[in-house]
Design a protein around this motif. Sequence first.
Motif, PDB file in Angstrom:
ATOM      1  N   LYS A 245      38.413  53.476  43.847  1.00 46.19           N
ATOM      2  CA  LYS A 245      37.796  52.878  45.025  1.00 46.19           C
ATOM      3  C   LYS A 245      36.500  53.605  45.393  1.00 46.19           C
TER       4      LYS A 245
ATOM      5  N   THR B  43      41.193  45.784  43.174  1.00 44.39           N
ATOM      6  CA  THR B  43      42.386  46.479  43.632  1.00 44.39           C
ATOM      7  C   THR B  43      43.517  46.378  42.636  1.00 44.39           C
TER       8      THR B  43
ATOM      9  N   ASN C 267      36.372  44.333  44.574  1.00 42.35           N
ATOM     10  CA  ASN C 267      36.970  45.617  44.924  1.00 42.35           C
ATOM     11  C   ASN C 267      37.948  46.099  43.860  1.00 42.35           C
TER      12      ASN C 267
ATOM     13  N   GLU D  28      36.646  47.886  53.190  1.00 46.38           N
ATOM     14  CA  GLU D  28      36.682  46.978  52.045  1.00 46.38           C
ATOM     15  C   GLU D  28      36.705  45.506  52.463  1.00 46.38           C
TER      16      GLU D  28
END
Length: 315
Positions: free
Chosen positions: A90, A182, A180, A62
């Motif tokens: 993910k 997160t 990403n 990542e």
Amino acid sequence: MVQQNKCPVCSEKSALADHYRGGSYKLNCVRCGLFEIGDISAHEISCWNSQQRINLSGWIRENQNCKIFSPSLKDLANLPNLTVNEKAEKILIQLAHKFPKPGEIQDLSGPTYLEFMAVGRLTEISELRFFIHDYLYAEMGFLIRHPLVTELGDDSRYSISPKGWAFINSLKKQNPTNDNATETMNAYVDPHRLEELRKISNSKFDVSKLIKLCEELNQCLNLKCYFSMIMLTRAIIDHVPPIFDCSLFSEIANNYAGSKSFRESMQHLENSSRKIADQHLHCKIRKSETIPTFTQVNFHNDLDVLLAEIVRLLK
């Protein structure tokens, strides 16, 4: 020394792209991707347990073209494990990154599947099949299945469904500067838990400072202030021991007469969050730095366990 054709992090096949003076190497791993690592770091990582190396492999995938050197290893060794939902998200995001064209059928044959194993922090191919077919396709409807009959039998392939693209876009809207995605939560400390704290009226302990620390944690999540988040987490665990008739949080983690699972959560806060906070609080300026990610400072599950016990004791 870094061995050619073998990744020092995940042990999969890797190409030694460049060699630099001072024992630093740039690698291209089929699982981790592109990264640079020093000889000393590679040796230290060889002593890590398998879960630590799996977490690091996913972090590298990542954060492509990152540098792995000894000063940052303490943080990287304490990367938290992912929940099932986090693993699925993910993997889906990596699918969108790898195959960005809507309607594109995704061929996961060959070494490509290792990229998805990395971001999902997976150890077995059966786990990836679970997340692709059972979770993202069958349960969530985020994928469309395209069965392809070959000489070897039914080989299923997938594309991201309209529902899947809508979910990915919703993550980007929540986190516009983070591809990403997160941080998929809206609040670090659950609003319901905060409300329970606000309702406490206890003659022995004033929880107003604890409430304010939790509120600031939520503000830091929205502003992506990750240094502040881990420091506030440490401030909370240093603030609350008297509620448990303890002077130090380590006493709660090791000796509190609660359930075993509660003590394990507290030990995670004591042994992991405190060390990460200490690293950022006390480390002096240096030539090369790594900035913490949300993944590194995310202890919201264990923190909620702590706050729930505080509510139980004081209400």
